[in-house]
Design a protein around this motif. Structure first.
Motif, short mmCIF file in Angstrom:
data_model
loop_
_atom_site.label_atom_id
_atom_site.label_comp_id
_atom_site.label_asym_id
_atom_site.label_seq_id
_atom_site.Cartn_x
_atom_site.Cartn_y
_atom_site.Cartn_z
N VAL A 1 0.86 -1.17 0.00
CA VAL A 1 0.00 0.00 0.00
C VAL A 1 0.90 1.22 0.00
CG1 VAL A 1 -1.73 1.28 1.27
CG2 VAL A 1 -1.79 -1.21 1.28
N GLU A 2 0.55 2.16 -0.85
CA GLU A 2 1.34 3.38 -0.99
C GLU A 2 0.43 4.59 -0.78
OE1 GLU A 2 2.74 5.37 -5.04
OE2 GLU A 2 3.84 3.51 -4.60
N LYS A 3 0.90 5.59 0.00
CA LYS A 3 0.12 6.80 0.23
C LYS A 3 0.60 7.87 -0.76
CE LYS A 3 -1.37 10.04 3.76
NZ LYS A 3 -1.24 10.44 5.16
N ARG A 4 -0.32 8.40 -1.52
CA ARG A 4 -0.01 9.42 -2.51
C ARG A 4 -0.07 10.81 -1.88
NH1 ARG A 4 -1.73 6.87 -7.88
NH2 ARG A 4 -0.31 5.10 -7.82
N ALA A 5 0.38 11.80 -2.62
CA ALA A 5 0.43 13.18 -2.12
C ALA A 5 -0.95 13.70 -1.74
CB ALA A 5 1.08 14.09 -3.16
N ASN A 6 -1.99 13.25 -2.41
CA ASN A 6 -3.35 13.72 -2.13
C ASN A 6 -4.02 12.90 -1.02
OD1 ASN A 6 -3.79 11.32 -3.42
ND2 ASN A 6 -5.10 12.15 -5.03
N ASN A 7 -3.20 12.18 -0.23
CA ASN A 7 -3.67 11.34 0.87
C ASN A 7 -4.49 10.14 0.42
OD1 ASN A 7 -2.38 12.70 2.95
ND2 ASN A 7 -4.05 14.17 3.14
N GLU A 8 -4.42 9.81 -0.85
CA GLU A 8 -5.11 8.64 -1.38
C GLU A 8 -4.18 7.44 -1.22
OE1 GLU A 8 -5.34 7.67 -5.80
OE2 GLU A 8 -7.36 8.42 -5.38
N TYR A 9 -4.75 6.32 -0.76
CA TYR A 9 -3.96 5.09 -0.62
C TYR A 9 -4.17 4.22 -1.85
CZ TYR A 9 -3.02 6.26 4.22
OH TYR A 9 -2.58 6.89 5.36
N VAL A 10 -3.09 3.69 -2.37
CA VAL A 10 -3.13 2.86 -3.57
C VAL A 10 -2.37 1.57 -3.28
CG1 VAL A 10 -2.47 2.72 -6.00
CG2 VAL A 10 -3.20 4.90 -5.03
N ILE A 11 -2.96 0.46 -3.67
CA ILE A 11 -2.27 -0.82 -3.53
C ILE A 11 -1.37 -1.01 -4.74
CG2 ILE A 11 -2.54 -3.33 -3.37
CD1 ILE A 11 -5.27 -2.81 -2.07
N THR A 12 -0.11 -1.31 -4.49
CA THR A 12 0.84 -1.51 -5.58
C THR A 12 1.52 -2.86 -5.41
OG1 THR A 12 2.59 -0.46 -4.30
CG2 THR A 12 1.33 0.96 -5.78
N GLY A 13 2.28 -3.26 -6.40
CA GLY A 13 3.08 -4.46 -6.28
C GLY A 13 2.40 -5.76 -6.64
N VAL A 14 1.22 -5.72 -7.29
CA VAL A 14 0.56 -6.94 -7.73
C VAL A 14 0.91 -7.14 -9.20
CG1 VAL A 14 -1.64 -8.12 -8.04
CG2 VAL A 14 -1.30 -6.62 -6.08
N HIS A 15 1.59 -8.24 -9.49
CA HIS A 15 2.03 -8.52 -10.86
C HIS A 15 1.88 -9.99 -11.15
CE1 HIS A 15 3.93 -4.55 -11.20
NE2 HIS A 15 4.36 -4.74 -9.95
N TRP A 16 1.79 -10.34 -12.44
CA TRP A 16 1.80 -11.74 -12.84
C TRP A 16 3.16 -12.33 -12.51
CZ3 TRP A 16 -2.30 -14.44 -14.16
CH2 TRP A 16 -3.37 -13.83 -14.79
N ASN A 17 3.20 -13.55 -12.05
CA ASN A 17 4.45 -14.28 -11.89
C ASN A 17 5.01 -14.48 -13.29
OD1 ASN A 17 6.14 -16.76 -11.96
ND2 ASN A 17 5.67 -16.82 -9.77
N GLU A 18 6.30 -14.34 -13.45
CA GLU A 18 6.88 -14.43 -14.80
C GLU A 18 6.71 -15.80 -15.44
OE1 GLU A 18 11.52 -15.43 -13.78
OE2 GLU A 18 10.88 -13.34 -13.65
N ASN A 19 6.44 -16.83 -14.65
CA ASN A 19 6.28 -18.19 -15.19
C ASN A 19 4.84 -18.51 -15.60
OD1 ASN A 19 9.01 -18.81 -14.76
ND2 ASN A 19 8.60 -19.23 -12.61
N VAL A 20 3.91 -17.58 -15.39
CA VAL A 20 2.51 -17.83 -15.74
C VAL A 20 2.37 -17.79 -17.26
CG1 VAL A 20 0.15 -16.96 -15.56
CG2 VAL A 20 1.65 -16.92 -13.57
N THR A 21 1.81 -18.87 -17.80
CA THR A 21 1.70 -18.98 -19.26
C THR A 21 0.52 -18.15 -19.79
OG1 THR A 21 0.20 -20.86 -19.18
CG2 THR A 21 2.57 -21.34 -19.13
N SER A 22 0.52 -17.95 -21.07
CA SER A 22 -0.57 -17.21 -21.70
C SER A 22 -1.89 -17.98 -21.58
CB SER A 22 -0.26 -16.92 -23.17
OG SER A 22 -0.11 -18.12 -23.89
N VAL A 23 -1.82 -19.31 -21.51
CA VAL A 23 -3.03 -20.11 -21.36
C VAL A 23 -3.68 -19.80 -20.00
CG1 VAL A 23 -3.92 -22.46 -21.11
CG2 VAL A 23 -2.22 -21.97 -22.87
N VAL A 24 -2.88 -19.76 -18.95
CA VAL A 24 -3.41 -19.45 -17.62
C VAL A 24 -3.97 -18.02 -17.59
CG1 VAL A 24 -2.81 -19.11 -15.19
CG2 VAL A 24 -1.93 -21.10 -16.43
N ARG A 25 -3.26 -17.10 -18.20
CA ARG A 25 -3.74 -15.71 -18.23
C ARG A 25 -5.07 -15.62 -18.96
NH1 ARG A 25 1.19 -11.54 -18.33
NH2 ARG A 25 2.71 -12.82 -17.24
N ASP A 26 -5.21 -16.37 -20.05
CA ASP A 26 -6.47 -16.37 -20.81
C ASP A 26 -7.61 -16.96 -19.98
OD1 ASP A 26 -5.15 -15.26 -22.96
OD2 ASP A 26 -5.03 -17.14 -24.11
#
Length: 160
Positions: A1-26
């Motif tokens: 969770v990251e706090k922005r200048a306007n006091n808004e909280y944003v969740i960051t750091g959610v990414h696909w694992n590099e080993n996830v295939t295109s089939v799983v993503r689909d």
């Protein structure tokens, strides 16, 4: 969770694992699309698999079925093939972890499970004289759906 200048909280750091295939993503994308289009369509009831973790009947004990993961309540992991009904009686988590190929699964069925022979037919949870209620929560189902769609949206917002 990251706090922005306007006091808004944003969740960051959610990414696909590099080993996830295109089939799983689909599959994930298609699942989320289905939830978005169908959840409030009225075609489907908000049912889920929320039920008691205890055995429903002697014929439907989860310990009769193949497993490759077995962990006692205290966190001790036991090789599934060495687990006993005594281990079950003290409390545990058991099941399939990861992916089991067809050949290995057939070997697990042939070997049997803690309870002995693996059943070949499932007669349902409401065997005469041994009925067990099915518990479901519309609220939990909808909350899980919102969580899944929200996490997917978050994942998409973090794509490089």
């Amino acid at each position: 969770v990251e706090k922005r200048a306007n006091n808004e909280y944003v969740i960051t750091g959610v990414h696909w694992n590099e080993n996830v295939t295109s089939v799983v993503r689909d599959v994930v994308q298609g699942s989320v699309l289905f939830l978005r289009e169908q959840s409030l369509s009225g075609k489907y009831r908000f049912e889920n698999a929320f039920f008691s973790g205890s055995d429903k009947t002697n014929e439907t004990s989860p310990f009769l079925y193949p497993m490759n993961f077995f962990q006692l309540r205290n966190g001790t992991v036991i090789p599934a093939q060495n687990a006993t009904m005594h281990d079950v009686s003290v409390g545990c988590s058991a099941g399939i972890a990861g992916f089991v190929d067809d050949v290995s699964y057939q070997e697990m069925i042939t070997h049997g499970a803690i309870g002995g022979v693996v059943p070949e037919e499932f007669w349902g949870y409401n065997i005469v004289g041994q009925a067990w209620p099915y518990w479901s929560s519309h609220s939990i189902t909808y909350a899980a759906e919102l969580l899944a769609v929200g996490k997917y949206d978050l994942l998409l917002s973090n794509v490089d």
